[in-house]
Write an enzyme that holds these catalytic residues in place. Structure first.
Site, PDB file in Angstrom:
ATOM      1  N   SER A 683       1.091  -0.965  -0.555  1.00 34.28           N
ATOM      2  CA  SER A 683       0.317  -0.389   0.444  1.00 34.28           C
ATOM      3  C   SER A 683       0.753   0.919   0.906  1.00 34.28           C
ATOM      4  CB  SER A 683      -0.870   0.132   1.087  1.00 34.28           C
ATOM      5  OG  SER A 683      -0.276   0.230   2.231  1.00 34.28           O
ATOM      6  N   LYS A 726      -6.541   3.420   8.645  1.00 33.15           N
ATOM      7  CA  LYS A 726      -5.898   4.369   8.278  1.00 33.15           C
ATOM      8  C   LYS A 726      -6.286   6.036   8.449  1.00 33.15           C
ATOM      9  CE  LYS A 726      -3.055   1.480   5.362  1.00 33.15           C
ATOM     10  NZ  LYS A 726      -3.080   1.249   3.603  1.00 33.15           N
TER      11      LYS A 726
END
Ligand code: ADP
Length: 795
Positions: A683, A726
């Site tokens: 990611s 996140k």
């Protein structure tokens, strides 16, 4: 003897079962018709008779072939009539005879007989006979000493009557020996004295040997019996000694107590058998023996683990909802699942417990929720931590042959619970080890599988234990390291971590009052302001859960308590200033702006075991040969992402306005200085690309921007996981804008409104879009300028 005249014809008395020898006197009882009529005649005329032995003892009326031909001439010494036809006789043998012929058989047997052998005068001078007869006397005496068949008296009589007369002695001895009729006839037949004594010595010697062997066998048998008796005797003595020392009483009392527990604890048949067997062993051991303690400890375990003791389930869903809500904020999904379970349980009594797994970062309330579930259902609560367990034996116990062995953690937990249906938390199942000592997860499978956990086997207990009534609840920080077979068995519920607002709510509704109470503070002493709590959350903790916040609140309470005791008056208002005053300098800064004011740095968003994190990618270049150096806490997948980023940049150098030749003479270094270990994933692709481009074109990335997303070699941005965590991390780090893959937009639904509203989101599909957001128009302008300069040069 020589004077005895033998009549031509004589009455014959057939003798069963024995042989009459000359010189011998023998009592017999008679009753047969023929014998009685013989008696009539002989007694009346005072005649002698011939006594011959029958060949077959069962023969009532033997014919000539049924009788031996050798016999003894005898005199009737006495006749005693008994009741009925029975008569007792005493007869005496006179000399050997041979039956020459049977004359008639009725009314009794009559036969013609002749004398057998010559008579030897007493005290025969033959030396050989003398020697033989001495050895006969010797052997006969030996026989007398050991034999149980010839009485000592009878033996003595034979010896004294036969002194100095080998003929008489041999006949009398032959008569008392307990040997077969055939063998006796064999002796009677031998009219030659030397011959007869030889034969007799042989027989007596054999009898002596037989006697010795039988004595030996008997004494062996007696030994065996004696040993058992001896042990019994010693044990009785030991008991007496122990009693005298005051030890036996203790032991007996102890054994009685254990027996009572065995009777009362309601164990199943199999366990009971094992317990009784061990009791039996125990009762035979002295309390000082090491084995004794081992056996006792084992019995203690057997009787103290809960076999039948259980709590009544409270299946009232309304009540349960209240308890869960009272103790925990939010966690709606998990609470609903529990309430559903209770509802179904109320309708279907024999429902097997579900195996729930709560997954999430530390401090989000997984364990404490387990406690609440136990409270709500009215069950006991136990917990076993599996972190670092590598050995199967820690789950399943060690066999009793090991010194100091104990049951495994499951059975230990059950003992602590004291009931067979507790809520049992298996903490940190993602930290289970697995090596040569056996696979603990396979033991756990047996614990958790409803099909087989009703007979869980612990190596120490050795008898199956029923775990089917237990409500198992597992916790894990991440699911990736949970063995797949185990994960299959569980129903996983993730608790992603809390936002600032949620933390604030948890603090206000739960933690503050809990800590105040724990420190003896009341509303009159202390009040936390919202701003004060926010300061604690943002400046003193950085976590997905609330454990550190809880700790810092406790810290504040402790310090206020001390001031009160030291004499401070009035109420302390805990606001931002007070927090700084009490907790000291700020622990965490919002550092994004500070970091990203240079080129070569980009802010990423990462997912770690403890929740979301912001992550800085830093790169630099130096003279070299086009090498790529990557450092920091990176896994292989992250390294591949970095290479993909470099490749994309090389491929698109022209459009970025970069000089392609520079890649030949420059080394690049990429570093990720973040503290926490991010989960190894792709990611960071977009962040790596942005940081590298920033370095190469020498433009800083906007400091209010964070990003996440995977890239392909063709510059496509692919979706990633952990969006909610996140985003929470981005907000608490003070980020304003977030770039995320377009395919992840749906995940924003999970994020609470307060967080979503505080941020601006940019869904992207291509890396070009990312770069436009990161550098604004500056990048395009630079590229255009570079292209123009190149054109001018080539022109
Ligand atoms: P975990 O097991 O997930 O690591 P804990 O259960 O130990 O976390 O929780 C740590 C502390 O945080 C406990 O004191 C717990 O009461 C509190 N806590 C966590 N989540 C919540 C919540 N949603 N509501 C109330 N208290 C919470």
């Amino acid at each position: 003897m020589e004077q005895i005249k033998i009549p031509e014809e004589i009455g014959v008395l057939p003798l069963r079962n024995s042989v009459l020898f000359p010189h011998a006197i023998m009592p017999i009882s008679v009753g047969r018709r023929k014998t009685l009529s013989l008696l009539d005649e002989v007694v009346r005329n005072n005649e002698l008779i011939a006594v011959v032995s029958q060949r077959n003892q069962a023969d009532d009326d033997p014919d000539p072939s049924g009788m031996y031909r050798v016999g003894t001439l005898a005199k009737i010494l006495k006749v005693v009539k008994l009741s009925g036809n029975n008569v007792n006789l005493i007869i005496q043998g006179l000399r050997r005879i041979r039956v020459d012929r049977f004359n008639n058989m009725e009314p009794f047997v009559r036969a013609g007989v002749s004398p057998l052998g010559e008579m030897v005068p007493a005290g025969g001078e033959d030396v050989e006979v003398e020697a033989l007869s001495r050895s006969m006397v010797n052997q006969f005496q030996t026989l007398l000493q050991t034999s149980t068949q010839i009485s000592a008296d009878l033996g003595e009589m034979v010896l004294s009557a036969g002194t100095g007369d080998p003929e008489r002695l041999s006949d009398l001895a032959s008569s008392v020996l307990s040997i077969s009729v055939e063998e006796k006839i064999g002796l009677l037949e031998r009219h030659n004295l030397k011959d007869r004594i030889q034969k007799l010595v042989k027989i007596i010697t054999r009898e002596v040997e037989l006697q010795e062997i039988s004595t030996k066998i008997q004494s062996q048998v007696a030994d065996e019996v004696g040993k058992t008796q001896r042990q019994y005797y010693l044990r009785e003595q030991m008991k007496a000694i122990q009693k005298e020392l005051g030890e036996g009483d203790d032991k007996t009392a102890e054994l009685e107590e254990i027996q009572k527990k065995i009777d009362e604890c309601g164990m199943p048949e199999e366990a009971r058998k094992a317990a009784e067997k061990e009791m039996d062993r125990l009762s035979k051991m002295p309390p000082q023996a090491a084995e004794y303690t081992v056996a006792r400890t084992y019995l203690d375990w057997l009787v103290t683990i809960p076999w039948s003791n259980q709590t009544e389930d409270n299946l009232d869903v309304i009540h349960a909802k209240k308890v869960l809500d009272d103790e925990h904020f939010d966690l709606v999904k998990v609470k609903d699942r529990i309430l559903e379970y209770l509802a179904v349980r109320a309708l279907k009594k024999d429902l097997k417990g579900p195996i729930l797994c709560l997954a999430g970062p530390p401090g989000v309330g997984k364990t404490s929720l387990g406690k609440s579930i136990a409270n709500a259902m009215g069950r006991k609560f136990v917990r076993a931590s599996l972190g670092g367990v590598r050995d199967e034996a820690e789950i399943r116990g060690h066999r009793r042959t090991y010194i100091g062995s104990l049951p495994g953690r499951i059975i230990q937990g059950m003992k602590r619970a004291g009931t067979r249906n507790p809520v049992f938390i298996l903490d940190e199942i993602d930290k289970l080890g697995n090596d040569f000592r056996g696979d603990p997860s396979s033991a756990l499978l047996e614990v958790l599988d409803p099909e087989q956990n009703n007979s869980f086997s612990d190596h120490y207990l050795e008898v199956p234990y029923d775990l089917s009534q237990v409500f198992f609840l597992c916790t894990a920080n991440m699911l990736d390291t949970v063995p797949p077979a185990l994960r299959d068995r569980m129903e996983v519920m993730t608790i992603p971590g809390y936002t600032e607002e949620e933390k604030l709510e948890i603090a206000r509704s739960f933690l503050v009052s809990k800590q105040m109470e724990a420190h003896g503070l009341t509303d009159e002493n202390i009040e936390f302001s919202v701003e004060g709590l926010r300061t604690v959350i943002n400046d003193y903790t950085r976590e997905a859960g609330v454990r550190n916040m809880d700790r810092e609140i406790a810290n504040v309470c402790r310090k206020v308590a001390r001031r009160i005791v030291e004499g401070a008056e009035g109420k302390t208002l805990v606001d931002t200033e007070k927090v700084r005053d009490l907790l000291g300098s700020v622990k965490y800064f919002r550092e994004v702006a500070e970091w990203t004011d240079r080129s070569g740095i980009a802010t990423g968003l990462a997912w770690t075991q403890v929740g979301g994190e912001i992550l800085f990618v830093e790169c630099t270049k130096m003279k070299g040969k086009g090498k790529l150096i990557i450092t920091g806490r990176l896994g292989d997948v992250m390294k591949e992402s970095a290479m993909a980023a470099v490749s994309w940049i090389k491929a698109n150098a022209e459009s970025l306005g970069l000089d392609e030749d520079m890649f030949e003479v420059t080394d690049f270094h990429i570093h990720m200085p973040a503290g926490a270990v991010p989960k190894d994933g792709p990611s960071a692709g977009v962040t790596l690309t942005s940081a590298l481009v920033s370095l190469l074109v020498d433009l800083p990335v906007s400091s209010d921007l964070a990003m996440t997303g995977e890239i392909t070699l063709r510059g496509k941005v692919m979706p990633v996981g952990g969006i909610k965590e996140k985003i929470i991390a981005a907000k608490s780090a003070g980020i304003k804008r977030v770039i995320l893959p377009e395919k992840n937009v749906k995940d924003l639904d999970d994020v609470s409104d307060s967080v979503r509203d505080a941020l601006e989101f940019f869904p992207v599909r291509e890396i070009d879009e990312v770069l436009d957001l990161a550098f604004g128009t500056a990048l395009r302008e630079k590229a255009a300028a570079a292209a123009a300069a190149k054109d001018a040069k080539s022109a």
